[in-house]
Design an enzyme around this catalytic site. Structure first.
Site, PDB file in Angstrom:
ATOM      1  N   ASP A   1      -4.206  -6.273   5.000  1.00 50.15           N
ATOM      2  CA  ASP A   1      -5.228  -7.079   5.664  1.00 50.15           C
ATOM      3  C   ASP A   1      -5.140  -8.554   5.281  1.00 50.15           C
ATOM      4  O   ASP A   1      -5.587  -9.411   6.023  1.00 50.15           O
ATOM      5  CB  ASP A   1      -6.624  -6.540   5.331  1.00 50.15           C
ATOM      6  CG  ASP A   1      -6.863  -5.192   6.002  1.00 50.15           C
ATOM      7  OD1 ASP A   1      -6.351  -5.017   7.131  1.00 50.15           O
ATOM      8  OD2 ASP A   1      -7.524  -4.318   5.408  1.00 50.15           O
TER       9      ASP A   1
ATOM     10  N   ASN B   1       0.845  -1.199   0.000  1.00 47.02           N
ATOM     11  CA  ASN B   1       0.000   0.000   0.000  1.00 47.02           C
ATOM     12  C   ASN B   1       0.878   1.245   0.000  1.00 47.02           C
ATOM     13  O   ASN B   1       2.100   1.152  -0.011  1.00 47.02           O
ATOM     14  CB  ASN B   1      -0.962  -0.031   1.199  1.00 47.02           C
ATOM     15  CG  ASN B   1      -0.208  -0.107   2.506  1.00 47.02           C
ATOM     16  OD1 ASN B   1       0.547   0.796   2.854  1.00 47.02           O
ATOM     17  ND2 ASN B   1      -0.388  -1.201   3.230  1.00 47.02           N
TER      18      ASN B   1
END
Ligand code: C5P
Length: 410
Positions: A290, A223
């Protein structure tokens, strides 16, 4: 610390630049370096040319385990030729958590007070904003002279710490003030310097940056987290005296001085490194992916014209795992939300069982992910406050102040 078993060691991972000037007491410096290294400090040594007459650079190089220079241009040449292994004088000046001048001759003290920069030692000192400690050593007449005393007054007024000199028999045969204090006392002065601060002796573990979850040997999921907020928090905690472990995903940030940096890639690695020592305060600033791939391909995956489905499995929640430890540290989490900030942040604090949460709205044009600025809403069990838009280092200082307040109420 070796000199006194009841003293708490605050020197571990401290970066100390030892600047040696030319007095007979320079022979005591290898012992000081040895004791510093034993205490876990990182030591670099620079010298004046005349110091080399009293102790050899080779001796100091062996005890400090790093090259020692007296000549500015020789050091700069080495730094240019071997940039990874030798720092330039500017890099050394920035690297140091503290500079100790020992022994400090009358001449070197005069040069520091006047801001002269005509050799490696004086130039490096002038180029540094690190705290400075000066341990004078000279003949007692030189020490008591008006010139030296005026210079010492000037240094003291600038906030420079003067250690010694001790009184006793001097190398010149006279008896009086002018002896370099013993290495054990210098070590104590250095240790005391780092002991000051509301978090001194407190272990703080911080996660920062993104994680990187491999797909195959050349591809991964990650990310946009830059690590800036986590690194700023680590620096702020360090300044407050904490023993900081920074468990960081891949970022392009320099290692902050005096911090134990543990580089990791995946969420699983981050969890394992955190669990080695979550500290007394744990701040989860990392943007942990995640999910990870259920099966990481061993070979590079080949392109094909058909569609591809990757199976993802959830990553461990590092923050929650720490909060669920039998005797958890004071835990601080971050919440990046796109709406209903307060409601979601409070819910997250509850669900994860943590002590404090710092929430921000992502998608703001001027703050948050990959920006140099941030604004935060901070919630804890019995209160809340807003930290208005400011640089991440200012926000980090303010957040650490809130953490200290709540942590000390525990
Ligand atoms: O649940 P969510 O990802 O929104 O929570 C964010 C907070 O939890 C951050 O402090 C983040 O560092 C931490 N976190 C974690 N491990 C995860 C996911 C989030 O420590 N796997």
């Amino acid at each position: 610390m070796s000199s006194n078993h009841t003293t708490v060691n605050h020197l571990n991972n401290r970066r100390i630049l030892l600047a040696v000037s030319g007095g007979i007491a320079a022979y005591k410096i290898p012992e000081l370096v040895r004791q510093l290294i034993k205490s876990g400090a990182e030591v670099r040594v620079i010298m004046t040319h005349s110091a080399c007459q009293f102790v050899t650079p080779l001796t100091l190089q062996i005890v400090s385990e790093h090259p020692v220079y007296a000549d500015l241009f020789e050091l700069e040449q080495a730094a240019t030729e071997t940039p990874g292994s030798q720092m330039s004088h500017i890099e050394l000046a920035r690297w140091a958590d503290l500079i100790l001048v020992a022994p400090a001759t009358a001449n070197t003290i005069a040069k520091i007070s006047q801001g002269m920069a005509d050799d490696l030692l004086s130039t490096t000192l002038l180029a540094s904003s690190a705290p400075l400690m000066v341990a004078p050593a000279m003949n007692s007449q030189m020490w008591e002279s008006d010139a030296t005393q005026d210079n010492i007054t000037l240094l003291t007024q600038r906030g420079i710490t003067i250690v010694g000199p001790a009184s006793g028999e001097l190398a010149c045969g006279e008896v009086g003030a002018g002896r370099l204090v013993e290495p054990s006392e210098l070590l104590k002065a250095l240790n005391d310097h780092f002991a000051i601060g509301p978090l001194s002796g407190i272990k703080v573990t911080i996660t920062a940056g993104p994680t990187r979850e491999p797909i195959d040997p050349v591809r991964y999921i990650t990310n946009r987290s830059s690590g800036k907020m986590g690194y700023a928090l680590a620096t702020a905690a360090r300044r407050l005296g904490a023993d900081v472990r920074l468990v960081s995903g891949p970022v392009s940030m320099a290692q902050p001085p005096g911090i134990n940096l543990i580089p990791v890639e995946t969420a699983q690695e981050m969890l394992s490194s955190v669990m080695v020592d979550p500290g007394e305060i744990f701040i989860a600033c990392a943007a942990v992916a995640d999910y990870h791939l259920a099966d990481v391909a061993e070979e590079k995956m080949k392109r094909s014209d058909s569609s591809l489905t990757l199976k993802l499995e959830p990553n461990p929640d590092i923050l929650k795992s720490v909060a669920q430890l039998p005797s958890p540290p004071f835990t601080v989490g971050f919440a990046a939300e796109t709406e209903r900030l307060e409601e979601y942040a409070l819910r997250k604090m509850e669900q994860k069982g943590i002590d404090m949460i710092a929430a921000n709205l992502v998608g703001d044009v001027d703050s948050g992910f990959d920006h140099d600025h941030n604004r935060l809403s901070v919630y804890w069990r019995k209160g809340a406050t807003q930290l208005d838009l400011a640089s991440k280092s200012e926000i980090a200082e303010q957040l650490m102040a809130l953490v200290i307040k709540q942590f000390s109420k525990q």
